[in-house]
Design an enzyme around this catalytic site. Structure first.
Site, mmCIF file in Angstrom:
data_model
loop_
_atom_site.group_PDB
_atom_site.id
_atom_site.type_symbol
_atom_site.label_atom_id
_atom_site.label_comp_id
_atom_site.label_asym_id
_atom_site.label_seq_id
_atom_site.Cartn_x
_atom_site.Cartn_y
_atom_site.Cartn_z
ATOM 1 N N HIS B 505 -26.705 19.003 -51.817
ATOM 2 C CA HIS B 505 -25.272 19.597 -51.404
ATOM 3 C C HIS B 505 -24.338 18.709 -50.319
ATOM 4 O O HIS B 505 -24.938 19.213 -49.308
ATOM 5 C CB HIS B 505 -26.152 20.563 -50.041
ATOM 6 C CG HIS B 505 -27.121 21.429 -50.849
ATOM 7 N ND1 HIS B 505 -27.750 23.513 -50.374
ATOM 8 C CD2 HIS B 505 -27.612 22.897 -51.975
ATOM 9 C CE1 HIS B 505 -27.997 23.904 -50.760
ATOM 10 N NE2 HIS B 505 -27.598 23.399 -52.446
ATOM 11 N N TYR B 506 -23.634 17.912 -51.175
ATOM 12 C CA TYR B 506 -23.124 16.736 -50.126
ATOM 13 C C TYR B 506 -21.384 17.153 -50.965
ATOM 14 O O TYR B 506 -20.752 17.864 -52.012
ATOM 15 C CB TYR B 506 -22.920 15.876 -50.633
ATOM 16 C CG TYR B 506 -24.881 15.645 -50.624
ATOM 17 C CD1 TYR B 506 -25.112 15.553 -49.679
ATOM 18 C CD2 TYR B 506 -25.928 15.622 -51.847
ATOM 19 C CE1 TYR B 506 -26.722 15.236 -48.997
ATOM 20 C CE2 TYR B 506 -26.942 15.681 -51.764
ATOM 21 C CZ TYR B 506 -27.409 15.363 -50.317
ATOM 22 O OH TYR B 506 -28.789 15.704 -50.328
#
Lengths: 263, 584
Positions: B505-506
């Site tokens: 989740h970047y």
């Protein structure tokens, strides 16, 4: 993940008793040349220069039953492998729950892992500059690959054992072995090119993987690791059982079985 | 010297959900498309018969090979960044389908509040509620505008869900019914109801029944086999691009997919402010190619999109000293350490935790978005509280021990065997904010296999991240207590980010908005100053919402595809810039 920590004294004493008989068993089984459960597997761990010769060709039936995959393809020095085996057995000992790391084939599992891509970090970033001790939050920063880390770490364990006890690590009693493992785990030992706790965690994690990964990788012998945990192995799916209120316990099946076996 | 190829209408860089959607839509529209994917051409048959925990969960078989390229990481601007060397600490997708192949499938839309978070926070609490160091931004698009794109993506993916009682009205119901309920999920839901919360079954990209999507692609029913997250799906039952948009694109002769094509530069004409194509390497031969195109679409992972713009010197690199520049600004993400909560150990219950599916779970959104009053709280926004039943392998289950159990030895063995199936975890997955001090740029020291600099991430938590996590742990604890666990252990909220880039989740760095001073792309994900360059994917998130990112990436990709077609018909900027006072 649980905090790392040494086993408490009560457990240690209980372990030690088992451990003495365990080591006796190890030695005996080495000379017994495959005559007892696990003997063939353990035979290779014992530094008996005559053993191979004695075993080879003496009894065709015995030899045919020997698991042919169980030979070192990464570790050269037998004393490194013996140290490894002794350490894994302390991490996952045989007890009333069932077999320990050695009987489950964990040392050979680790040997195979280190001989493959993972042992040489071939899918990791390995370009310099390196600063393995600069940070304790940046994960793996060693110039050494995992295979080299095992060799350096195990030999350091052997050195520490000689310095403290004038004995080989694998000849120490369980309590003394645990003390050395704890000193590595807590980062108290100076090791070339890495932190000692990094090595310990690598050793610990790989041991657990060897206990519980599919037998295809050489550990979890006869799925005994899965049996202890009541893990059923890979199945087509659990569509019919997913809503079950009670625990569904099934004898494990392996990847080979899931894939249909054979060709 | 790169070999120059024939020009096409659209070149697409990276084929995951974002690139797959743009691929399918452009192919359907009859455009001449070339899509470049650096990974292998994977198919469902690559995942049949490989239910193998060690290979996928511990050796990260389908994660990026870092030997050629990784990122470097540091917390503070004055530190030396170190490379993230192993896949234990860098789990990003690779191969055709990208991260979508290994995503778990949890599907939430972002809230109306989250798209207008700055405006609504000021309206309700006043501007002082926003910490000075936070770059809190509206997205330049509203939920009402996003609804039809969410709807389109959900239909393509066939998502299995039930209506969250707190969520805004949906135009259409979820395409397929929710997944089955397990005893653990029931226990969670009952406890939540007792606490006057509003539990529901998490909408899932693991399908409850066989489904044919509007493009004619079939997704199969989930078998709850548990080899889901970090694995490709054995049954073709996961909502991923391999099962949906990629086959749709490949049905068209005007669409060409080239795998093992590693794009190193976007070619850019500075005089005309136009992208002219891309330069890539065929990784099997080492040959360089130049692929000219009228429209260039960057649809890689957030890291890739940022790095390609930086290496190609397109847009102005963000500088934290002056706080000027836009590319790399607002790097954000829901770090793994954002998933904090409460763990329960049950002496009298034994759950079938080896069965499961990636998004099989229950959640409450009572503490999501602005669904609760923040007047007296020291943070903004919220997130979902979830109980998931992923289905764990034996190695993973062996970690289910209380904190006072040693991590090895006889006691460890005893406790890990005892608790393997008696442990449930609830967590809070809050939003993650952007700050002036968190950004992406090129590393001055470490290089990739071609000698290009690696991307460098500079990231530290704000007080918000610690405060919201502590709040979440308390709420999780309340539910776990109501569930009747015998031992309850609360996660310790970490003081600082630990450089472990797990979970995928970047986001951020090429963010969307309606003010070019604080955003790189408009709400069609078209670059403000390069009309024919679209940067699609999580790189567009101005900050991270309180839920998993995939549905929003999918919806934005449909929005971008619509924009690309508009641009090809009419040309020019698709949105009008609004100069605002958003600059932090």
């Amino acid at each position: 993940m649980a905090n790392n920590g040494p086993v408490n004294n009560k457990d240690k004493q209980a372990n030690d008793k088992k451990d003495v008989s365990r080591r006796q068993f190890l030695k005996n089984s080495g000379y017994a040349a495959g005559g007892v459960v696990g003997g063939a597997l353990l035979g290779g761990l014992i530094s008996n220069p005559f053993q191979t010769e004695e075993t080879a060709g003496t009894d065709e039936n015995t030899q045919a039953k020997e698991p042919l995959q169980e030979a070192r393809t990464f570790f050269s020095r037998s004393e490194d492998f013996q140290t490894l085996a002794a350490a894994t057995e302390r991490i996952y000992p045989e007890n009333e729950n069932g077999p320990g790391a050695i009987e489950l084939g964990v040392p050979y599992f680790i040997d195979k892992q280190l001989a493959g891509f993972w042992g040489s970090n071939s899918r990791d970033y390995t370009k310099g500059p390196f600063d393995p001790k600069a940070s304790d939050t940046h994960g793996f920063q060693s110039k050494l690959n995992r295979g080299e880390m095992f060799l350096v770490g195990l030999r350091r364990m052997q050195e520490v054992s000689q310095e403290q006890h004038e004995e080989e690590f694998f000849d120490l009693d369980g309590e003394a072995q645990d003390d050395i493992l704890v000193s590595f785990e807590s980062g108290d030992v100076g090791v070339t090119g890495m932190r000692s706790e990094t090595f310990f965690e690598l050793l610990r994690q790989t041991t657990i993987e060897g206990v519980y990964s599919d037998p295809a990788y050489g550990g979890n012998k006869d799925m005994q690791g899965w049996e202890m945990m009541e893990y059923p192995g890979p199945r087509m799916g659990w569509m019919d059982d997913i809503e079950a209120e009670d625990f569904v316990s099934k004898a494990p099946k392996s990847l080979r079985s899931y894939q249909g076996g054979g060709l | 010297m790169a070999k120059k190829l024939d020009k096409v209408d659209v070149v697409i860089v990276g084929v995951g959900w974002a690139g797959g959607i743009v691929s399918a839509e452009m192919a359907k529209a009859g455009k001449k498309v070339v899509a470049l994917e650096r990974g292998e051409h994977k198919k469902r048959s690559d995942y049949i018969g490989v239910k193998d925990e060690l290979r996928f969960d511990n050796r990260y078989q389908i994660m990026q090979d870092l030997s050629g390229e990784t990122i470097t990481s540091r917390n503070n601007i004055d530190e030396t960044a170190l490379p993230v060397r192993t896949r234990t600490n860098m789990q990003v997708g690779t191969d055709l389908g990208g991260g979508s192949v290994h995503w778990a499938g949890a599907t939430y839309r972002y809230w109306p509040y989250e798209f207008e978070i700055r405006s609504q926070t000021i309206d309700r609490y006043g501007e002082d509620k926003i910490p000075e160091d936070m770059n809190l931004q509206d997205w330049g698009i509203t939920y009402e505008e996003m609804e039809k794109y969410y709807d389109k993506w959900e239909k393509t993916a066939g998502i299995s869900g039930e209506q969250d009682p707190l969520a805004p009205e949906r135009e259409n119901p979820w395409p397929t019914p929710p997944l089955k309920e397990t005893p653990g999920l029931k226990l969670f839901k009952e406890a939540a109801k007792n606490l006057d919360l509003h539990p529901f079954q998490i909408a899932a990209g693991n399908l409850s029944e066989q489904y044919e999507n509007p493009d004619g692609q079939t997704i199969n029913a989930c078998m709850y086999c548990s080899f889901c997250t970090r694995h490709g799906c054995d049954f073709g039952a996961k909502s991923d691009p391999l099962q949906t948009v990629i086959p749709t694109a490949l049905e068209h002769d005007n669409y060409e997919l080239r795998t093992r094509a590693y794009v190193r530069r976007v070619l850019y004409d500075d005089d005309n402010k136009k992208a002219t194509g891309v330069m890539y390497v065929d990784e099997r031969t080492g040959e360089e190619f130049e692929q000219p195109a009228d429209v260039v679409v960057l649809s890689g992972f957030a890291f890739t999109n940022n790095r390609l713009l930086m290496l190609s010197d397109i847009g102005e690199q963000y500088d934290p000293e002056t706080r000027e520049g836009i590319i790399g600004r607002n790097f954000n993400g829901q770090y793994n350490s954002a998933f904090n909560g409460s763990k329960g150990f049950f002496e009298d219950k034994k759950f079938n935790l080896y069965m499961g599916a990636g998004a099989l779970g229950a959640a409450v959104n009572d503490y999501a978005a602005d669904n609760f009053d923040h007047a007296d709280l020291d943070f903004i926004g919220g997130g979902a509280i979830e109980l998931r039943q992923y289905g764990f392998g034996a190695i993973s289950s062996s970690n289910n021990v209380p904190k006072d159990t040693p991590s090895w030895g006889a006691q460890y063995k005893e406790d890990s065997l005892h608790y393997a199936y008696r442990t449930l975890q609830i967590w809070y997955s809050p939003l993650a904010m952007s700050y002036w001090h968190n950004y992406l740029d090129l590393d001055p020291t470490y290089k990739d296999e071609y000698g290009d600099p690696l991307l460098r991430a500079t990231y530290k938590f704000g007080d918000q991240e610690r405060n919201i996590a502590k709040f979440g742990v308390e709420r999780c604890h309340e539910i776990m207590e109501e569930m009747g666990a015998d031992i309850i252990e609360d996660d310790e909220v970490p003081e600082e980010f630990d450089h472990s880039f797990t979970g995928g989740h970047y986001t951020g760095g090429v963010v969307m908005g309606d003010d070019p001073e604080t955003s790189a792309v408009n709400n069609y994900l078209q670059m403000w100053d390069v009309d024919n360059l679209f940067v699609v994917g999580g790189s567009a998130f101005p900050q991270f919402g309180g839920h998993h990112p995939t549905p929003t990436i999918g919806a934005l990709a449909y929005r971008a595809a619509e924009g690309i077609e508009k641009y090809m018909d009419d040309g020019g900027q698709l949105a009008e810039a609004k100069r605002q006072t958003q600059k932090a």
